[in-house]
Design a protein around this motif. Structure first.
Motif, PDB file in Angstrom:
ATOM      1  N   THR A  45      55.682 -11.227 101.171  1.00 32.54           N
ATOM      2  CA  THR A  45      56.516 -11.916 102.146  1.00 32.54           C
ATOM      3  C   THR A  45      56.709 -11.011 103.347  1.00 32.54           C
ATOM      4  O   THR A  45      57.058  -9.836 103.186  1.00 32.54           O
ATOM      5  CB  THR A  45      57.880 -12.272 101.520  1.00 32.54           C
ATOM      6  OG1 THR A  45      57.651 -13.085 100.374  1.00 32.54           O
ATOM      7  CG2 THR A  45      58.776 -12.992 102.495  1.00 32.54           C
ATOM      8  N   SER A  80      55.047 -20.632  92.432  1.00 35.25           N
ATOM      9  CA  SER A  80      56.158 -21.259  93.154  1.00 35.25           C
ATOM     10  C   SER A  80      56.727 -20.279  94.150  1.00 35.25           C
ATOM     11  O   SER A  80      56.935 -19.111  93.833  1.00 35.25           O
ATOM     12  CB  SER A  80      57.264 -21.675  92.181  1.00 35.25           C
ATOM     13  OG  SER A  80      56.820 -22.667  91.301  1.00 35.25           O
ATOM     14  N   ALA A  82      59.813 -19.751  97.240  1.00 30.87           N
ATOM     15  CA  ALA A  82      61.115 -20.218  97.712  1.00 30.87           C
ATOM     16  C   ALA A  82      61.079 -20.491  99.214  1.00 30.87           C
ATOM     17  O   ALA A  82      60.367 -19.829  99.960  1.00 30.87           O
ATOM     18  CB  ALA A  82      62.182 -19.166  97.406  1.00 30.87           C
ATOM     19  N   SER A  83      61.863 -21.457  99.631  1.00 35.02           N
ATOM     20  CA  SER A  83      61.988 -21.830 101.034  1.00 35.02           C
ATOM     21  C   SER A  83      63.467 -21.979 101.376  1.00 35.02           C
ATOM     22  O   SER A  83      64.205 -22.632 100.647  1.00 35.02           O
ATOM     23  CB  SER A  83      61.265 -23.157 101.286  1.00 35.02           C
ATOM     24  OG  SER A  83      61.577 -23.679 102.560  1.00 35.02           O
ATOM     25  N   ASP A  84      63.880 -21.407 102.488  1.00 39.02           N
ATOM     26  CA  ASP A  84      65.256 -21.590 102.953  1.00 39.02           C
ATOM     27  C   ASP A  84      65.461 -22.988 103.537  1.00 39.02           C
ATOM     28  O   ASP A  84      66.565 -23.520 103.519  1.00 39.02           O
ATOM     29  CB  ASP A  84      65.611 -20.555 104.023  1.00 39.02           C
ATOM     30  CG  ASP A  84      65.704 -19.153 103.469  1.00 39.02           C
ATOM     31  OD1 ASP A  84      65.984 -18.986 102.265  1.00 39.02           O
ATOM     32  OD2 ASP A  84      65.481 -18.194 104.243  1.00 39.02           O
ATOM     33  N   PRO A 111      66.972 -28.435  93.188  1.00 35.80           N
ATOM     34  CA  PRO A 111      66.604 -28.258  94.589  1.00 35.80           C
ATOM     35  C   PRO A 111      65.417 -29.136  94.961  1.00 35.80           C
ATOM     36  O   PRO A 111      64.662 -29.593  94.094  1.00 35.80           O
ATOM     37  CB  PRO A 111      66.221 -26.778  94.659  1.00 35.80           C
ATOM     38  CG  PRO A 111      65.783 -26.432  93.277  1.00 35.80           C
ATOM     39  CD  PRO A 111      66.631 -27.281  92.370  1.00 35.80           C
ATOM     40  N   ILE A 113      61.755 -29.971  96.078  1.00 35.78           N
ATOM     41  CA  ILE A 113      60.482 -29.311  95.818  1.00 35.78           C
ATOM     42  C   ILE A 113      59.366 -30.084  96.514  1.00 35.78           C
ATOM     43  O   ILE A 113      59.504 -31.267  96.825  1.00 35.78           O
ATOM     44  CB  ILE A 113      60.164 -29.203  94.310  1.00 35.78           C
ATOM     45  CG1 ILE A 113      60.054 -30.599  93.675  1.00 35.78           C
ATOM     46  CG2 ILE A 113      61.192 -28.351  93.588  1.00 35.78           C
ATOM     47  CD1 ILE A 113      59.490 -30.598  92.274  1.00 35.78           C
ATOM     48  N   PHE A 127      60.120 -24.580  96.720  1.00 33.90           N
ATOM     49  CA  PHE A 127      61.418 -25.149  96.373  1.00 33.90           C
ATOM     50  C   PHE A 127      62.470 -24.587  97.308  1.00 33.90           C
ATOM     51  O   PHE A 127      62.369 -23.448  97.767  1.00 33.90           O
ATOM     52  CB  PHE A 127      61.786 -24.891  94.905  1.00 33.90           C
ATOM     53  CG  PHE A 127      61.958 -23.433  94.562  1.00 33.90           C
ATOM     54  CD1 PHE A 127      63.207 -22.835  94.594  1.00 33.90           C
ATOM     55  CD2 PHE A 127      60.861 -22.663  94.207  1.00 33.90           C
ATOM     56  CE1 PHE A 127      63.368 -21.500  94.280  1.00 33.90           C
ATOM     57  CE2 PHE A 127      61.005 -21.316  93.886  1.00 33.90           C
ATOM     58  CZ  PHE A 127      62.259 -20.729  93.930  1.00 33.90           C
ATOM     59  N   GLU A 128      63.462 -25.396  97.594  1.00 32.81           N
ATOM     60  CA  GLU A 128      64.514 -24.993  98.540  1.00 32.81           C
ATOM     61  C   GLU A 128      65.580 -24.185  97.825  1.00 32.81           C
ATOM     62  O   GLU A 128      66.018 -24.544  96.733  1.00 32.81           O
ATOM     63  CB  GLU A 128      65.118 -26.218  99.196  1.00 32.81           C
ATOM     64  CG  GLU A 128      66.016 -25.867 100.367  1.00 32.81           C
ATOM     65  CD  GLU A 128      66.236 -27.050 101.264  1.00 32.81           C
ATOM     66  OE1 GLU A 128      65.677 -27.069 102.367  1.00 32.81           O
ATOM     67  OE2 GLU A 128      66.977 -27.966 100.844  1.00 32.81           O
ATOM     68  N   THR A 129      66.016 -23.099  98.460  1.00 37.68           N
ATOM     69  CA  THR A 129      66.982 -22.197  97.845  1.00 37.68           C
ATOM     70  C   THR A 129      68.392 -22.359  98.333  1.00 37.68           C
ATOM     71  O   THR A 129      69.289 -21.754  97.796  1.00 37.68           O
ATOM     72  CB  THR A 129      66.555 -20.731  98.077  1.00 37.68           C
ATOM     73  OG1 THR A 129      66.439 -20.499  99.478  1.00 37.68           O
ATOM     74  CG2 THR A 129      65.242 -20.432  97.393  1.00 37.68           C
ATOM     75  N   ARG A 130      68.632 -23.155  99.344  1.00 40.86           N
ATOM     76  CA  ARG A 130      70.006 -23.262  99.843  1.00 40.86           C
ATOM     77  C   ARG A 130      70.773 -24.348  99.205  1.00 40.86           C
ATOM     78  O   ARG A 130      70.377 -25.146  98.479  1.00 40.86           O
ATOM     79  CB  ARG A 130      70.061 -23.376 101.347  1.00 40.86           C
ATOM     80  CG  ARG A 130      69.337 -24.578 101.913  1.00 40.86           C
ATOM     81  CD  ARG A 130      69.548 -24.599 103.391  1.00 40.86           C
ATOM     82  NE  ARG A 130      68.556 -25.486 103.978  1.00 40.86           N
ATOM     83  CZ  ARG A 130      68.810 -26.249 104.998  1.00 40.86           C
ATOM     84  NH1 ARG A 130      69.963 -26.244 105.568  1.00 40.86           N
ATOM     85  NH2 ARG A 130      67.875 -27.009 105.507  1.00 40.86           N
TER      86      ARG A 130
END
Length: 130
Positions: A45, A80, A82-84, A111, A113, A127-130
């Motif tokens: 990242t 997988s 993660a996405s904010d 979340p 996906i 997948f969204e992390t917020r």
């Protein structure tokens, strides 16, 4: 305490994978050197270059190729990420020609996906992390 420092995803072409994971997804190349008949090619990242590395590992055996194909055909993600902001990442990646298997979707209590093809034989989930 153990921590994940390296994980891998099988790829059918390391050059193609290196370009996709850096130019399209936005990771930074971390390591790239010859090992036997292939390369040790990792990305990380961009915001956390000292964090977990993803090895773009060549499919070198028939059983590995069969495993990769079986996961793909079954619709199972090989990795997988993660996405904010999954909607923004979905739009950004679609604009770069990434083929998604559908729109980002959230199920009750989970979340959002989305699943896309990495052009190297894999399905990747975000997948969204917020």
């Amino acid at each position: 305490m153990l921590k994940i420092a390296l994980t891998s995803v099988l790829v059918d072409d390391q050059d193609k994978a290196g370009k996709f994971y850096t130019d399209i997804l936005g990771f930074e190349k971390k390591q790239d050197f010859a090992v036997g008949g292939a390369r040790w090619l990792t990305v990380a990242t961009s915001a956390e270059t000292e964090g977990t590395e993803l090895l773009l590992e060549p499919v070198g055996y028939d059983f590995a190729r069969d495993y990769q194909k079986a996961l793909f055909e079954a619709g199972i993600a090989a990795a997988s990420f993660a996405s904010d902001d999954i909607q923004a990442d979905h739009r950004r990646l679609c604009a770069k020609g990434v083929r998604f298997r559908g729109e980002p979707t959230a199920m009750e209590g989970l979340p959002a996906i989305a699943l896309f093809e990495d052009r190297c034989g894999n399905l990747i989930q975000i997948f969204e992390t917020r």
